[in-house]
Scaffold this active site. Structure first.
Site, PDB file in Angstrom:
ATOM      1  CG  HIS A   1      -5.781   1.698   5.111  1.00  7.34           C
ATOM      2  ND1 HIS A   1      -5.376   2.675   5.983  1.00  7.34           N
ATOM      3  CD2 HIS A   1      -4.720   0.888   4.935  1.00  7.34           C
ATOM      4  CE1 HIS A   1      -4.098   2.461   6.303  1.00  7.34           C
ATOM      5  NE2 HIS A   1      -3.683   1.382   5.687  1.00  7.34           N
TER       6      HIS A   1
ATOM      7  N   GLY B   1       2.285   2.158  10.618  1.00  9.48           N
ATOM      8  CA  GLY B   1       3.183   3.298  10.457  1.00  9.48           C
ATOM      9  C   GLY B   1       3.879   3.720  11.736  1.00  9.48           C
TER      10      GLY B   1
ATOM     11  CD  GLU C   1      -3.493  -2.732   7.260  1.00 14.64           C
ATOM     12  OE1 GLU C   1      -2.360  -2.907   6.825  1.00 14.64           O
ATOM     13  OE2 GLU C   1      -4.152  -1.710   7.035  1.00 14.64           O
TER      14      GLU C   1
ATOM     15  CD  GLU D   1      -3.067   5.486   6.581  1.00 16.74           C
ATOM     16  OE1 GLU D   1      -3.069   5.600   5.347  1.00 16.74           O
ATOM     17  OE2 GLU D   1      -2.119   4.979   7.218  1.00 16.74           O
TER      18      GLU D   1
ATOM     19  CB  SER E   1       5.191  -1.740  11.889  1.00 13.20           C
ATOM     20  OG  SER E   1       4.724  -0.411  12.077  1.00 13.20           O
TER      21      SER E   1
ATOM     22  CE  LYS F   1       0.382   3.577   4.847  1.00 11.78           C
ATOM     23  NZ  LYS F   1       0.097   3.724   6.262  1.00 11.78           N
TER      24      LYS F   1
ATOM     25  CG  ASN G   1      -1.671   1.281   1.411  1.00 15.53           C
ATOM     26  OD1 ASN G   1      -1.805   2.054   0.460  1.00 15.53           O
ATOM     27  ND2 ASN G   1      -2.180   1.522   2.611  1.00 15.53           N
TER      28      ASN G   1
HETATM   29  C1  PEP Z   1      -0.736   0.107   5.893  1.00 16.75           C
HETATM   30  O1  PEP Z   1      -0.770   1.286   5.567  1.00 16.75           O
HETATM   31  O2  PEP Z   1      -1.645  -0.649   5.533  1.00 16.75           O
HETATM   32  C2  PEP Z   1       0.392  -0.377   6.683  1.00 16.75           C
HETATM   33  C3  PEP Z   1       0.363  -1.596   7.134  1.00 16.75           C
HETATM   34  O3  PEP Z   1       1.413   0.522   6.895  1.00 16.75           O
HETATM   35  P1  PEP Z   1       2.829   0.201   7.597  1.00 16.75           P
HETATM   36  O4  PEP Z   1       3.349  -1.094   7.003  1.00 16.75           O
HETATM   37  O5  PEP Z   1       3.688   1.360   7.239  1.00 16.75           O
HETATM   38  O6  PEP Z   1       2.579   0.060   9.051  1.00 16.75           O
END
Ligand code: PEP
Length: 248
Positions: free
Chosen positions: A94, A172, A166, A96, A211, A11, A9
Site C-alpha cells: 500500500h 484519500g 492505486e 502508505e 477515492s 486503515k 481497507n
Molecule cells: C486506500 O487506502 O487504499 C484507498 C483507496 O483509500 P481511499 O478510498 O480513501 O482513497
C-alpha cells in the site's frame, strides 16, 4: 470471466463498537451482492471480524505482514498468524506503507512471497505519485513495482495474487482517476503480465483504488480491465460500501 472483487481497507480506523456495527451493516445487505467482498481490518480486530462473519460470504484480510514466519521480531505479525484468524487476504505495498514506512519494491516483493508461501492471497498495491504522473513516469513506476514481484516469485504466482492499481494522488484526496485514466493503466498492467503469460494476465484481478465511492464506482468498474475496487474512506460506512459492492 473475472469476478468483481471489492475490498475495504479500514486503515487505522476501528473500535470494538464500530467494527460490530460496520460488519453487521455490511452483512445485512450482502444478499444483494454478487461481487466477492473482503474487509481488511487492523490486526487487533481480526478475531472480532472472524467471529462476526462466520457462515457468511464476507472475507477477511489484514493490512500488512512481516516476511518472517515467527521469531524475535517484536511488534510484528506473520502470515501464519493472520491465517490463524481466518483471513485469506493481506494488503501488500500500500502506498502508505511504501511512503511512510520505507517499504521498497524489494521489501514488497518479499512480503508478497511470504503471503503466497503461507497460502494467503496478497492484494498487491501499485501506483504512481502526482509528480511521477506529471513527469510522464506512471507506466515506468508501475512496471518497476510489478516487475519486482514477478522477478522474485515468477509469473505463475499471479494465479494467487490480486493486483490493485492505486494512484497515490487519488488516495484519500477525493481526486478519483477518471475511468479513462484508470483503464489505461489497468490495460498497461494486464499487457505487462501478458508479456510473461497471456492466460495469467487474463485471469488476474486488477482492482482500482483511490477515492472510489458510491457515486463513481459503477463507471470505473464497468471498464473492461477494472475488476473491482480497493476502498478506503468509503469502506467505513456500511451503506456506501454496500453500494460499491453492488456496482460490480
Ligand atoms: C486506500 O487506502 O487504499 C484507498 C483507496 O483509500 P481511499 O478510498 O480513501 O482513497
Amino acid at each position: 470471466m473475472r469476478k468483481t472483487i471489492v475490498a475495504g481497507n479500514w486503515k487505522m480506523n476501528a473500535s470494538k463498537e464500530s467494527v460490530n456495527s460496520l460488519i453487521n451493516g455490511i452483512l445485512s445487505g450482502m444478499s444483494d451482492v454478487s461481487s466477492d467482498v473482503i474487509v481488511c481490518a487492523p490486526f487487533p480486530y481480526l478475531s472480532q471480524v472472524e467471529a462476526l462473519i462466520i457462515n457468511s460470504d464476507l472475507m477477511l484480510g489484514a493490512q500488512n505482514l512481516n516476511v518472517n514466519s515467527k521469531g524475535a521480531f517484536t511488534g510484528e505479525v506473520s502470515a501464519e498468524m493472520i491465517k490463524d484468524f481466518g483471513a485469506q487476504h493481506v494488503l501488500v505495498g500500500h502506498s502508505e506503507r511504501r511512503s511512510l514506512y520505507g517499504e521498497t519494491s524489494t521489501i514488497v516483493a518479499e512480503k508478497t512471497k511470504a503471503a503466497v508461501d503461507a497460502g494467503l492471497t496478497p492484494i498487491l498495491c501499485v501506483g504512481e505519485s502526482f509528480e511521477e504522473r506529471e513527469s510522464g513516469n506512471t507506466e515506468a513506476v508501475v512496471e518497476e513495482q510489478l516487475n519486482a514481484v514477478v522477478g522474485l516469485l515468477g509469473i505463475e504466482a499471479f494465479n494467487g495474487i490480486i493486483v490493485a492499481y492505486e494512484p497515490v494522488w487519488a488516495i484519500g484526496t477525493g481526486l478519483t482517476a477518471t475511468p479513462e485514466q484508470a483503464q489505461s493503466v489497468h490495460l498497461f498492467i494486464r499487457n505487462l503480465l501478458a508479456g510473461s503469460s497471456e492466460s495469467i494476465a487474463q485471469n488476474t484481478p486488477i482492482l482500482y483504488g483511490g477515492s472510489m465511492n458510491a457515486g463513481n464506482a459503477a463507471d470505473l468498474i464497468s471498464c473492461s480491465d477494472i475488476d473491482g475496487g480497493l476502498i478506503g474512506g468509503a469502506a467505513l460506512k456500511a451503506e456506501d460500501f454496500l453500494q460499491i459492492c453492488k456496482a460490480g
